[in-house]
Design a protein around this motif. Structure first.
Motif, PDB file in Angstrom:
ATOM      1  N   LEU A 152       0.816  -1.213   0.000  1.00 24.98           N
ATOM      2  CA  LEU A 152       0.000   0.000   0.000  1.00 24.98           C
ATOM      3  C   LEU A 152       0.852   1.267   0.000  1.00 24.98           C
TER       4      LEU A 152
ATOM      5  N   ARG B  61       0.658   4.123  -2.856  1.00 22.13           N
ATOM      6  CA  ARG B  61       0.038   5.414  -2.540  1.00 22.13           C
ATOM      7  C   ARG B  61       0.950   6.396  -1.816  1.00 22.13           C
TER       8      ARG B  61
ATOM      9  N   LYS C 194      -0.894   9.351   1.846  1.00 19.03           N
ATOM     10  CA  LYS C 194      -2.200   8.929   1.350  1.00 19.03           C
ATOM     11  C   LYS C 194      -2.613   7.530   1.807  1.00 19.03           C
ATOM     12  N   THR C 195      -1.813   6.907   2.608  1.00 12.63           N
ATOM     13  CA  THR C 195      -2.145   5.571   3.108  1.00 12.63           C
ATOM     14  C   THR C 195      -2.461   5.662   4.597  1.00 12.63           C
ATOM     15  N   SER C 196      -3.642   5.231   4.984  1.00 12.71           N
ATOM     16  CA  SER C 196      -4.033   5.295   6.396  1.00 12.71           C
ATOM     17  C   SER C 196      -3.793   3.961   7.101  1.00 12.71           C
TER      18      SER C 196
ATOM     19  N   ARG D 268      -5.851   2.582   9.021  1.00 16.03           N
ATOM     20  CA  ARG D 268      -7.108   1.818   8.934  1.00 16.03           C
ATOM     21  C   ARG D 268      -7.140   0.987   7.650  1.00 16.03           C
ATOM     22  N   GLU D 269      -6.693   1.590   6.541  1.00 11.78           N
ATOM     23  CA  GLU D 269      -6.652   0.857   5.278  1.00 11.78           C
ATOM     24  C   GLU D 269      -5.684  -0.314   5.351  1.00 11.78           C
TER      25      GLU D 269
ATOM     26  N   LEU E 133      -7.193  -3.098   7.508  1.00  6.71           N
ATOM     27  CA  LEU E 133      -8.285  -3.762   6.794  1.00  6.71           C
ATOM     28  C   LEU E 133      -7.735  -4.709   5.731  1.00  6.71           C
ATOM     29  N   ALA E 134      -6.746  -4.249   4.974  1.00  5.23           N
ATOM     30  CA  ALA E 134      -6.161  -5.083   3.926  1.00  5.23           C
ATOM     31  C   ALA E 134      -5.434  -6.292   4.504  1.00  5.23           C
TER      32      ALA E 134
END
Length: 239
Positions: free
Chosen positions: A39, A43, A47-49, A51-52, A55-56
């Protein structure tokens, strides 16, 4: 180069040590790191959180805090752990008793062996280039603490074999040129695979290319030695 903010990866070096992992947590940490690598490479840091990433990776967001402290700590680990630092490999080629070829073999091998990891190392490469374009401070640290010492070590190796006691610009040019032979395989990997994919298709193919780079590097050193000897002879003939 932008200066690091208090929440940037560069500032994470002063954060508390990550808690000691249980042996059964190593795999979970590795999975989280690899997910974050993908990620962040796609990104970038901003731009990468978290949370993302969580989740991934299919984990609770608290896992990032547990293993890495915070987002900056995770980014730092992603940037430094998979490929290590350039200074870590100095011992593979900077040895007083090595012949020139042994030193060049160690240097080229340290550069190209990671390429055998395929897509994983391509993601690492993309992340490193993204970091140069969107600096957080981590790249600046690697330049000062890893790349400069490694370059100095290569210059010292070349100086010993050329009989140069005080490195000059041409010795640095030679060191950068040899490094460039190996570096271009990372930079132009997509082009190489589009034009002649078999050159990078297997670990054996990469080893063969590494052997050729050693040959090319030896030739470059020989040309530089001949140039210096010619200049020395010319100066003596004038006196």
């Amino acid at each position: 180069m932008k200066s690091a903010s208090p929440t940037s990866p560069a500032a994470a070096s002063t954060s508390p040590e990550v808690r000691r992992q249980r042996s059964d947590g190593a795999e979970a940490r590795s999975h989280l790191l690899l997910t974050a690598l993908r990620l962040f490479a796609e990104r970038g840091f901003t731009k990468t959180s978290t949370r993302e990433i969580a989740l991934a990776a299919g984990v609770n967001i608290a896992a990032i805090s547990y293993y890495f402290g915070d987002k900056a700590g995770l980014y730092r680990a992603v940037f430094t752990e998979p490929m290590g630092s350039a200074k870590d490999d100095i011992g593979l080629y900077d040895q007083p008793g090595f012949t020139l070829r042994q030193s060049l073999q160690g240097f080229v091998a340290s550069f190209l062996n990671p390429m055998k990891q395929g897509e994983f190392i391509q993601q690492c490469t993309r992340l490193h280039f993204r970091e140069m374009l969107e600096p957080t401070g981590v790249w600046a640290e690697e330049l000062d603490q890893g790349i400069k010492p490694a370059h100095a070590a290569l210059v010292a190796v070349l100086g010993r074999h050329l009989g140069v006691t005080r490195p000059d610009d041409d010795l640095h040019r030679l060191a950068f040129s040899i490094t460039g032979l190996a570096l271009q395989m990372y930079v132009t990997r997509d082009v190489i695979e589009g034009v002649r994919p078999q050159l990078l298709a297997t670990p054996k193919a990469i080893d063969l290319w590494a052997a050729r780079l050693v040959d090319f590097s030896e030739a470059m050193v020989a040309v530089e030695l001949a140039r210096r000897q010619s200049l020395t002879s010319a100066k003596k003939s004038k006196t």
